[in-house]
Enzyme design. Structure first.
Site, short mmCIF file in Angstrom:
data_model
loop_
_atom_site.label_atom_id
_atom_site.label_comp_id
_atom_site.label_asym_id
_atom_site.label_seq_id
_atom_site.Cartn_x
_atom_site.Cartn_y
_atom_site.Cartn_z
N HIS A 62 0.46 -0.75 0.06
CA HIS A 62 0.32 0.11 0.30
C HIS A 62 0.73 0.62 0.09
O HIS A 62 1.84 1.85 1.11
CB HIS A 62 -0.66 0.15 1.22
CG HIS A 62 -1.65 -1.40 1.41
ND1 HIS A 62 -3.37 -0.98 0.66
CD2 HIS A 62 -2.05 -2.46 1.85
CE1 HIS A 62 -3.72 -2.51 0.88
NE2 HIS A 62 -3.13 -3.19 1.56
N PHE A 63 0.60 1.90 -1.33
CA PHE A 63 1.49 3.42 -1.00
C PHE A 63 1.10 4.38 -0.60
O PHE A 63 1.27 5.65 -0.43
CB PHE A 63 2.45 3.54 -2.53
CG PHE A 63 3.07 3.04 -2.73
CD1 PHE A 63 4.08 2.11 -1.24
CD2 PHE A 63 4.01 2.63 -3.76
CE1 PHE A 63 5.11 1.26 -1.63
CE2 PHE A 63 5.30 1.79 -4.11
CZ PHE A 63 5.79 1.65 -3.66
N ASN A 94 -7.41 -0.16 -2.67
CA ASN A 94 -7.79 0.81 -1.59
C ASN A 94 -7.14 2.28 -1.42
O ASN A 94 -7.31 2.68 -0.30
CB ASN A 94 -8.30 0.20 -0.77
CG ASN A 94 -6.48 -0.28 0.13
OD1 ASN A 94 -5.26 0.27 -0.69
ND2 ASN A 94 -6.85 -0.66 1.22
N ASP A 304 2.31 -6.97 2.55
CA ASP A 304 1.38 -6.11 3.26
C ASP A 304 1.30 -4.37 3.57
O ASP A 304 1.62 -4.04 5.12
CB ASP A 304 0.39 -6.63 4.15
CG ASP A 304 -1.31 -6.31 4.63
OD1 ASP A 304 -1.45 -5.07 3.48
OD2 ASP A 304 -1.72 -6.49 4.92
N HIS A 308 0.63 3.90 8.34
CA HIS A 308 -0.52 4.89 8.55
C HIS A 308 0.50 6.31 9.49
O HIS A 308 1.94 5.58 9.75
CB HIS A 308 -1.32 4.59 9.26
CG HIS A 308 -2.28 3.37 9.19
ND1 HIS A 308 -2.61 3.59 9.20
CD2 HIS A 308 -2.09 2.17 9.35
CE1 HIS A 308 -4.06 2.27 8.26
NE2 HIS A 308 -2.60 1.57 8.71
#
Length: 421
Positions: A62-63, A94, A304, A308
């Site tokens: 996820h970037f 997403n 994964d 955050h």
């Protein structure tokens, strides 16, 4: 031209290993031999005492770009990948907006093309990740998507999943699944058991994973689709995949470094830094994941990587988002927890982290050969280091301060140096 000299090379695809020189011209490897003396101008890299391996291929990343760039963006994510020895990433869809349109897909691919590593992306299975209407999968494939997923959200409509699998089978492209049925979950990110009891919350039952894995394996066998069971966490799901793979060659599964390294005890120790979906489970589950990696049931390691902000992770356990970063520690955790522990050889680890994921996504990556891509990493497998400073924007990982073994010294992608320690 670049000449890598006197390193110990492992090519996990062919099985070839030994002391070899590698000559790079442009974005290709042009020669591999015991000794190379090139003519003309050449940049020489002394790799004595180092392992020379193909750039890693991480197919679950996820970037956060577009939409959540306070957490990470394509540039910082690519820098984190290069530091971790990852030269090819497959991004999850997403984002905001989600990757359900050609416009968003083009934005990601165009920005990724400027980073120095190979940035590819999945497109969504359903519009807006709502689980109701399929995207135009054929149009998105033609526009450059390498696969399909609604990762982060489980797909609950079995007939919709069947139709998506039929289209992906027709396209000969993989479709990847986040397997957590919400009806078995109350406060996700923490295993239902010791960890949920510690926090006095409901947690996530293993049944959440088992139920959807069972369904999707059955559908894959019926449709012939190439599927990936993402971030597998439970011993039961590992066994379901093991049995299904005996009947069907198109079934794949991935494990994260955190699921083969940690148990739910880490959530009690590290709090939200060890909160993730699916959650860390029990020691029996961790051992089952390792056995799955050893016998080929689980044929890929993927991080994964889920960045955050510190502010988000500082919230209470039920409010903080799930996920940890992983690109900069994944190889070292594989070496420390799997190779040094005697479960895998270095060649087997590299196959799980490069050759196998590249093959599932039909990517020209994950191997070292004449005429092949000049994506090469140099690793000091004996070097110990402590993760403290990150190229990622985010630091949400329980592995900060750990003593890990196996440090990436140089990363070459497309024939260009993109990272040096």
């Amino acid at each position: 031209m670049i000449l890598i000299q006197d390193g110990y090379m492992i090519d996990p695809k062919s099985g070839k290993e030994g002391n070899f020189d590698i000559l790079i011209d442009g974005d290709k490897i042009v020669k591999i031999a015991e000794k190379i003396e090139p003519k003309g101008k050449v940049t020489r890299i002394n790799a004595e005492g180092l392992l020379v391996a193909p750039g890693l291929v991480d197919v679950h990343v996820h970037f956060r770009d577009p939409g959540f760039t306070a957490k990470e963006d394509i540039n910082t994510g690519a820098a984190a990948a290069a530091k971790g020895g990852v030269t090819t990433v497959v991004l999850m869809a997403n984002t905001k907006p989600t990757v359900d349109s050609e416009e968003t897909l083009k934005y990601i691919l165009d920005k990724g093309a400027k980073t120095g590593i190979h940035v590819t992306t999945c497109a969504n299975v359903t519009m807006g990740m709502q689980g109701k209407q399929l995207t135009d999968m054929k149009k998105l494939a033609a526009a450059g998507a390498v696969g399909f997923t609604d990762d982060g959200v489980p797909l609950l409509d079995a007939e919709l999943v069947r139709r998506a699998m039929e289209i992906s089978a027709e396209l000969d492209m993989p479709i990847s699944f986040h397997e957590e049925d919400p009806k078995y979950i109350e406060n996700n990110g923490v295993n239902r058991g010791k960890a949920s009891e510690h926090y006095g919350i409901g947690g996530s039952s293993r049944e959440a994973e088992i139920a959807l894995v069972e369904r999707d394996l059955k559908l894959a066998e019926e449709t012939g689709a190439c599927i990936d069971i993402q971030h597998i966490s439970s011993k039961e799901a590992v066994e379901l995949v093991r049995q299904a793979k005996k009947r069907c060659s198109n079934i794949h599964a991935e494990a994260t470094p955190h699921h083969f390294t940690l148990t739910e005890d880490a959530v009690i120790k590290y709090g939200t830094l060890a909160k993730m979906n699916p959650p860390l489970r029990e020691e029996e589950d961790r051992q089952a994941v390792i056995r799955g990696l050893v016998d080929g049931t689980i044929d890929m390691i993927a991080t994964d990587h889920a960045p955050h902000t510190a502010e988000e992770k500082a919230k209470p356990i039920t409010e903080a988002p799930s996920g940890i970063t992983g690109l900069e520690t994944s190889l070292a955790l594989g070496i420390t927890e799997l190779v040094d522990a005697g479960y895998l050889t270095m060649k087997q680890l590299l196959r799980l982290m490069s050759t196998n994921p590249a093959a599932m996504y039909h990517l020209d990556a994950g191997y070292l050969a004449e005429g092949g891509p000049a994506d090469v990493i140099l690793i000091d497998t004996a070097a110990e280091f402590i993760p403290e400073q990150y190229a990622s924007k985010a630091t949400n990982t329980p592995f900060t301060g750990w003593k890990l073994k196996g440090e990436v010294k140089k990363t070459i992608c497309g024939g260009k140096m993109v990272y040096e320690a």
